[in-house]
Design a protein around this motif. Sequence first.
Motif, mmCIF file in Angstrom:
data_model
loop_
_atom_site.group_PDB
_atom_site.id
_atom_site.type_symbol
_atom_site.label_atom_id
_atom_site.label_comp_id
_atom_site.label_asym_id
_atom_site.label_seq_id
_atom_site.Cartn_x
_atom_site.Cartn_y
_atom_site.Cartn_z
ATOM 1 N N ALA A 53 0.833 -1.204 0.000
ATOM 2 C CA ALA A 53 0.000 0.000 0.000
ATOM 3 C C ALA A 53 0.868 1.255 0.000
ATOM 4 C CB ALA A 53 -0.933 0.001 1.204
ATOM 5 N N ALA A 54 1.892 1.270 0.832
ATOM 6 C CA ALA A 54 2.779 2.437 0.887
ATOM 7 C C ALA A 54 3.486 2.632 -0.450
ATOM 8 C CB ALA A 54 3.794 2.276 2.014
ATOM 9 N N TYR A 55 3.961 1.551 -1.046
ATOM 10 C CA TYR A 55 4.636 1.635 -2.341
ATOM 11 C C TYR A 55 3.697 2.233 -3.397
ATOM 12 C CZ TYR A 55 7.235 0.167 -6.489
ATOM 13 O OH TYR A 55 7.909 0.151 -7.684
ATOM 14 N N ALA A 56 2.474 1.718 -3.464
ATOM 15 C CA ALA A 56 1.513 2.226 -4.445
ATOM 16 C C ALA A 56 1.202 3.700 -4.197
ATOM 17 C CB ALA A 56 0.233 1.395 -4.394
ATOM 18 N N LEU A 71 -1.222 8.080 6.068
ATOM 19 C CA LEU A 71 0.195 7.767 5.875
ATOM 20 C C LEU A 71 1.026 8.251 7.060
ATOM 21 C CD1 LEU A 71 0.927 8.376 2.103
ATOM 22 C CD2 LEU A 71 1.583 6.369 3.437
ATOM 23 N N ALA A 72 0.763 9.461 7.509
ATOM 24 C CA ALA A 72 1.504 9.992 8.652
ATOM 25 C C ALA A 72 1.261 9.138 9.892
ATOM 26 C CB ALA A 72 1.105 11.448 8.917
ATOM 27 N N GLN A 73 0.018 8.732 10.111
ATOM 28 C CA GLN A 73 -0.301 7.909 11.273
ATOM 29 C C GLN A 73 0.335 6.523 11.177
ATOM 30 O OE1 GLN A 73 -4.591 8.172 11.191
ATOM 31 N NE2 GLN A 73 -4.624 10.019 12.470
ATOM 32 N N ALA A 74 0.284 5.921 9.995
ATOM 33 C CA ALA A 74 0.888 4.596 9.810
ATOM 34 C C ALA A 74 2.401 4.658 10.001
ATOM 35 C CB ALA A 74 0.540 4.052 8.427
ATOM 36 N N THR A 75 3.004 5.725 9.537
ATOM 37 C CA THR A 75 4.448 5.901 9.702
ATOM 38 C C THR A 75 4.798 6.049 11.178
ATOM 39 O OG1 THR A 75 4.579 6.918 7.516
ATOM 40 C CG2 THR A 75 6.420 7.316 8.999
ATOM 41 N N ALA A 76 3.956 6.753 11.907
ATOM 42 C CA ALA A 76 4.220 6.991 13.328
ATOM 43 C C ALA A 76 4.188 5.709 14.151
ATOM 44 C CB ALA A 76 3.208 7.985 13.890
ATOM 45 N N VAL A 77 3.370 4.731 13.745
ATOM 46 C CA VAL A 77 3.246 3.517 14.552
ATOM 47 C C VAL A 77 4.064 2.336 14.030
ATOM 48 C CG1 VAL A 77 0.979 4.174 15.429
ATOM 49 C CG2 VAL A 77 1.132 2.713 13.396
ATOM 50 N N ALA A 92 5.244 8.752 2.792
ATOM 51 C CA ALA A 92 4.890 9.938 3.575
ATOM 52 C C ALA A 92 5.684 11.159 3.119
ATOM 53 C CB ALA A 92 5.124 9.671 5.064
ATOM 54 N N LEU A 93 6.963 10.964 2.839
ATOM 55 C CA LEU A 93 7.776 12.083 2.343
ATOM 56 C C LEU A 93 7.325 12.527 0.957
ATOM 57 C CD1 LEU A 93 11.402 11.176 3.447
ATOM 58 C CD2 LEU A 93 10.176 13.278 3.973
ATOM 59 N N THR A 94 7.067 11.569 0.089
ATOM 60 C CA THR A 94 6.709 11.888 -1.289
ATOM 61 C C THR A 94 5.415 12.679 -1.373
ATOM 62 O OG1 THR A 94 7.886 9.947 -2.107
ATOM 63 C CG2 THR A 94 6.218 10.886 -3.557
ATOM 64 N N VAL A 95 4.430 12.324 -0.559
ATOM 65 C CA VAL A 95 3.151 13.039 -0.616
ATOM 66 C C VAL A 95 3.088 14.197 0.370
ATOM 67 C CG1 VAL A 95 1.979 10.944 -1.403
ATOM 68 C CG2 VAL A 95 1.855 11.593 1.016
ATOM 69 N N ASP A 96 4.194 14.453 1.078
ATOM 70 C CA ASP A 96 4.257 15.536 2.053
ATOM 71 C C ASP A 96 3.148 15.379 3.093
ATOM 72 O OD1 ASP A 96 5.518 17.775 3.102
ATOM 73 O OD2 ASP A 96 4.298 19.188 1.938
ATOM 74 N N ALA A 97 3.093 14.164 3.671
ATOM 75 C CA ALA A 97 2.019 13.806 4.593
ATOM 76 C C ALA A 97 1.975 14.676 5.844
ATOM 77 C CB ALA A 97 2.143 12.336 4.992
ATOM 78 N N ARG A 104 12.793 14.969 9.851
ATOM 79 C CA ARG A 104 13.007 13.769 10.671
ATOM 80 C C ARG A 104 12.845 12.507 9.828
ATOM 81 N NH1 ARG A 104 10.319 10.326 14.282
ATOM 82 N NH2 ARG A 104 8.258 11.177 13.875
ATOM 83 N N TRP A 105 11.814 12.470 8.981
ATOM 84 C CA TRP A 105 11.590 11.301 8.134
ATOM 85 C C TRP A 105 12.721 11.118 7.130
ATOM 86 C CZ3 TRP A 105 5.752 12.412 6.919
ATOM 87 C CH2 TRP A 105 4.972 12.019 8.011
ATOM 88 N N ALA A 106 13.194 12.212 6.546
ATOM 89 C CA ALA A 106 14.305 12.109 5.599
ATOM 90 C C ALA A 106 15.553 11.576 6.300
ATOM 91 C CB ALA A 106 14.571 13.463 4.947
ATOM 92 N N ASP A 107 15.794 12.039 7.522
ATOM 93 C CA ASP A 107 16.944 11.550 8.285
ATOM 94 C C ASP A 107 16.799 10.058 8.585
ATOM 95 O OD1 ASP A 107 19.423 11.967 9.825
ATOM 96 O OD2 ASP A 107 18.134 11.524 11.553
ATOM 97 N N GLN A 108 15.608 9.624 8.929
ATOM 98 C CA GLN A 108 15.383 8.203 9.200
ATOM 99 C C GLN A 108 15.587 7.356 7.951
ATOM 100 O OE1 GLN A 108 11.530 7.832 11.082
ATOM 101 N NE2 GLN A 108 12.177 9.014 12.873
#
Length: 173
Positions: A53-56, A71-77, A92-97, A104-108
């Motif tokens: 799902a994330a890939y799509a 996406l932001a919530q799924a990334t957080a958990v 999440a980064l691509t869609v600017d969630a 922080r996400w880019a660093d991760q």
Amino acid sequence: GETLAKVRRNAVRPPAAPLSLALWVGVIAGEPHSLDGLTALLTSDDPALRTGAAYALRWLHPANPGVRTALAQATAVEPPGTTPRAYLLGAALTVDADPAQTARWADQLDQILLNPTAAAGARFEASWTLKDRYTVAGLARVAPLLELPASENDTRIGAATIILTTLARAKSR
């Protein structure tokens, strides 16, 4: 035609890895509720469904605020160290969630890319998202990845993609 009919049949079956692909095609074909179904997979207990799902969603670039929030919530958990984490971060980064989380996400994702124990698929996914975020000054961190053994070809290809994309962007300026 027949392809869309097959997608419709797969979309109503019990969740399995191909479901995310069927829903992705459904979104492209304008099938009602396909984006909702794809977004719902972000909370699946099955890591393959979350990953798919994330890939799509990364490729679809949905502007829907509900999808971005999901996406932001799924990334957080999603726990660190899992393959779905890299895919969720990339989407999440691509869609600017959540713009507040971008750095922080880019660093991760960068940490995943540079982590020799991370799964090859996760490292490649990280590279694909990061290729447009690197600067020439940051390429020294990625260059050693080109020297990895052939068993790490996905990571080597990802590093090469970052380097070539960054240099092409710098040259065009």
